[in-house]
Motif scaffolding. Structure first.
Motif, mmCIF file in Angstrom:
data_model
loop_
_atom_site.group_PDB
_atom_site.id
_atom_site.type_symbol
_atom_site.label_atom_id
_atom_site.label_comp_id
_atom_site.label_asym_id
_atom_site.label_seq_id
_atom_site.Cartn_x
_atom_site.Cartn_y
_atom_site.Cartn_z
ATOM 1 N N GLY A 106 19.537 19.694 -18.117
ATOM 2 C CA GLY A 106 20.328 18.793 -18.962
ATOM 3 C C GLY A 106 19.827 18.780 -20.398
ATOM 4 N N LEU A 107 18.507 18.807 -20.566
ATOM 5 C CA LEU A 107 17.925 18.843 -21.905
ATOM 6 C C LEU A 107 18.310 20.124 -22.625
ATOM 7 N N LEU A 108 18.257 21.242 -21.911
ATOM 8 C CA LEU A 108 18.629 22.523 -22.514
ATOM 9 C C LEU A 108 20.091 22.512 -22.954
ATOM 10 N N GLU A 109 20.975 22.005 -22.113
ATOM 11 C CA GLU A 109 22.393 21.931 -22.476
ATOM 12 C C GLU A 109 22.597 21.043 -23.694
ATOM 13 N N PHE A 110 21.894 19.913 -23.729
ATOM 14 C CA PHE A 110 21.970 19.000 -24.871
ATOM 15 C C PHE A 110 21.495 19.681 -26.148
ATOM 16 N N PHE A 111 20.385 20.410 -26.071
ATOM 17 C CA PHE A 111 19.863 21.121 -27.229
ATOM 18 C C PHE A 111 20.804 22.243 -27.665
ATOM 19 N N GLU A 112 21.393 22.957 -26.717
ATOM 20 C CA GLU A 112 22.330 24.027 -27.059
ATOM 21 C C GLU A 112 23.533 23.467 -27.814
ATOM 22 N N GLU A 113 24.075 22.356 -27.327
ATOM 23 C CA GLU A 113 25.227 21.738 -27.992
ATOM 24 C C GLU A 113 24.858 21.244 -29.389
ATOM 25 N N SER A 114 23.696 20.628 -29.503
ATOM 26 C CA SER A 114 23.254 20.104 -30.796
ATOM 27 C C SER A 114 23.006 21.225 -31.800
ATOM 28 N N ALA A 115 22.390 22.296 -31.347
ATOM 29 C CA ALA A 115 22.133 23.433 -32.235
ATOM 30 C C ALA A 115 23.442 24.075 -32.663
ATOM 31 N N ALA A 116 24.394 24.175 -31.743
ATOM 32 C CA ALA A 116 25.691 24.775 -32.070
ATOM 33 C C ALA A 116 26.455 23.937 -33.093
ATOM 34 N N SER A 117 26.225 22.632 -33.088
ATOM 35 C CA SER A 117 26.903 21.766 -34.048
ATOM 36 C C SER A 117 26.207 21.753 -35.403
ATOM 37 N N GLY A 118 25.065 22.444 -35.501
ATOM 38 C CA GLY A 118 24.368 22.553 -36.779
ATOM 39 C C GLY A 118 23.389 21.432 -37.062
ATOM 40 N N ARG A 119 23.111 20.608 -36.083
ATOM 41 C CA ARG A 119 22.163 19.507 -36.280
ATOM 42 C C ARG A 119 20.736 19.999 -36.101
ATOM 43 N N GLY A 120 19.831 19.467 -36.872
ATOM 44 C CA GLY A 120 18.419 19.793 -36.732
ATOM 45 C C GLY A 120 17.846 19.094 -35.515
ATOM 46 N N VAL A 121 16.788 19.643 -34.961
ATOM 47 C CA VAL A 121 16.228 19.092 -33.735
ATOM 48 C C VAL A 121 15.701 17.676 -33.935
ATOM 49 N N LEU A 122 15.129 17.389 -35.092
ATOM 50 C CA LEU A 122 14.617 16.040 -35.324
ATOM 51 C C LEU A 122 15.737 15.035 -35.577
ATOM 52 N N MET B 164 17.143 31.696 -26.680
ATOM 53 C CA MET B 164 18.266 31.828 -27.605
ATOM 54 C C MET B 164 18.405 30.623 -28.531
ATOM 55 N N LEU B 165 17.631 29.564 -28.281
ATOM 56 C CA LEU B 165 17.668 28.392 -29.158
ATOM 57 C C LEU B 165 17.034 28.734 -30.508
ATOM 58 N N PRO B 166 17.414 28.012 -31.571
ATOM 59 C CA PRO B 166 16.722 28.187 -32.857
ATOM 60 C C PRO B 166 15.230 27.857 -32.697
ATOM 61 N N PRO B 167 14.385 28.410 -33.559
ATOM 62 C CA PRO B 167 12.929 28.234 -33.421
ATOM 63 C C PRO B 167 12.471 26.775 -33.329
ATOM 64 N N ASP B 168 13.028 25.893 -34.154
ATOM 65 C CA ASP B 168 12.578 24.495 -34.106
ATOM 66 C C ASP B 168 12.949 23.840 -32.774
ATOM 67 N N TYR B 169 14.092 24.172 -32.234
ATOM 68 C CA TYR B 169 14.486 23.648 -30.929
ATOM 69 C C TYR B 169 13.587 24.195 -29.823
ATOM 70 N N ARG B 170 13.218 25.475 -29.920
ATOM 71 C CA ARG B 170 12.339 26.072 -28.905
ATOM 72 C C ARG B 170 10.982 25.380 -28.878
ATOM 73 N N ILE B 171 10.458 25.076 -30.048
ATOM 74 C CA ILE B 171 9.148 24.415 -30.125
ATOM 75 C C ILE B 171 9.207 23.045 -29.479
ATOM 76 N N VAL B 172 10.203 22.257 -29.845
ATOM 77 C CA VAL B 172 10.325 20.907 -29.289
ATOM 78 C C VAL B 172 10.619 20.978 -27.792
ATOM 79 N N TYR B 173 11.487 21.897 -27.389
ATOM 80 C CA TYR B 173 11.783 22.058 -25.965
ATOM 81 C C TYR B 173 10.508 22.396 -25.194
ATOM 82 N N GLY B 174 9.698 23.294 -25.730
ATOM 83 C CA GLY B 174 8.458 23.683 -25.071
ATOM 84 C C GLY B 174 7.502 22.521 -24.891
ATOM 85 N N GLU B 175 7.406 21.675 -25.903
ATOM 86 C CA GLU B 175 6.520 20.512 -25.805
ATOM 87 C C GLU B 175 7.031 19.525 -24.757
ATOM 88 N N ILE B 176 8.332 19.278 -24.758
ATOM 89 C CA ILE B 176 8.903 18.365 -23.765
ATOM 90 C C ILE B 176 8.771 18.970 -22.369
#
Length: 87
Positions: free
Chosen positions: A49-65, A22-34
């Motif tokens: 914890g990483l998934l929760e952090f990414f979910e919160e960041s994506a919800a706030s509209g921030r890019g993964v980088l 359910m993460l945006p594509p760029d987050y999924r790619i980075v999550y997969g590598e990590i």
């Protein structure tokens, strides 16, 4: 470990994977590598914890980088710092 523990573990993992999808594509790619990196060094407990952090960041509209910085490998190394690993 009983059969029930194995079944419960699989259910938890499937729910985790569904959340990752359910993460945006760029987050999924980075999550997969990590995730691949963490599987190699043995710190898979950090994935939730990483998934929760990414979910919160994506919800706030921030890019993964914006979240990880441009050096994702350094981000992953910082993530496992102080955690027990197989490496």
């Amino acid at each position: 470990m009983s059969i029930r523990d194995i079944i419960d573990g699989k259910k938890q993992w499937r729910a985790h994977v569904a959340r990752v999808k359910m993460l945006p594509p760029d987050y999924r790619i980075v999550y997969g590598e990590i995730q691949r990196y963490l599987f190699k060094v043995g710190s898979i407990d950090l994935l939730t914890g990483l998934l929760e952090f990414f979910e919160e960041s994506a919800a706030s509209g921030r890019g993964v980088l914006e979240v990880t910085g441009t050096d994702v490998a350094a981000f992953a190394d910082d993530l496992i710092e102080g955690s027990p690993t197989y490496a």
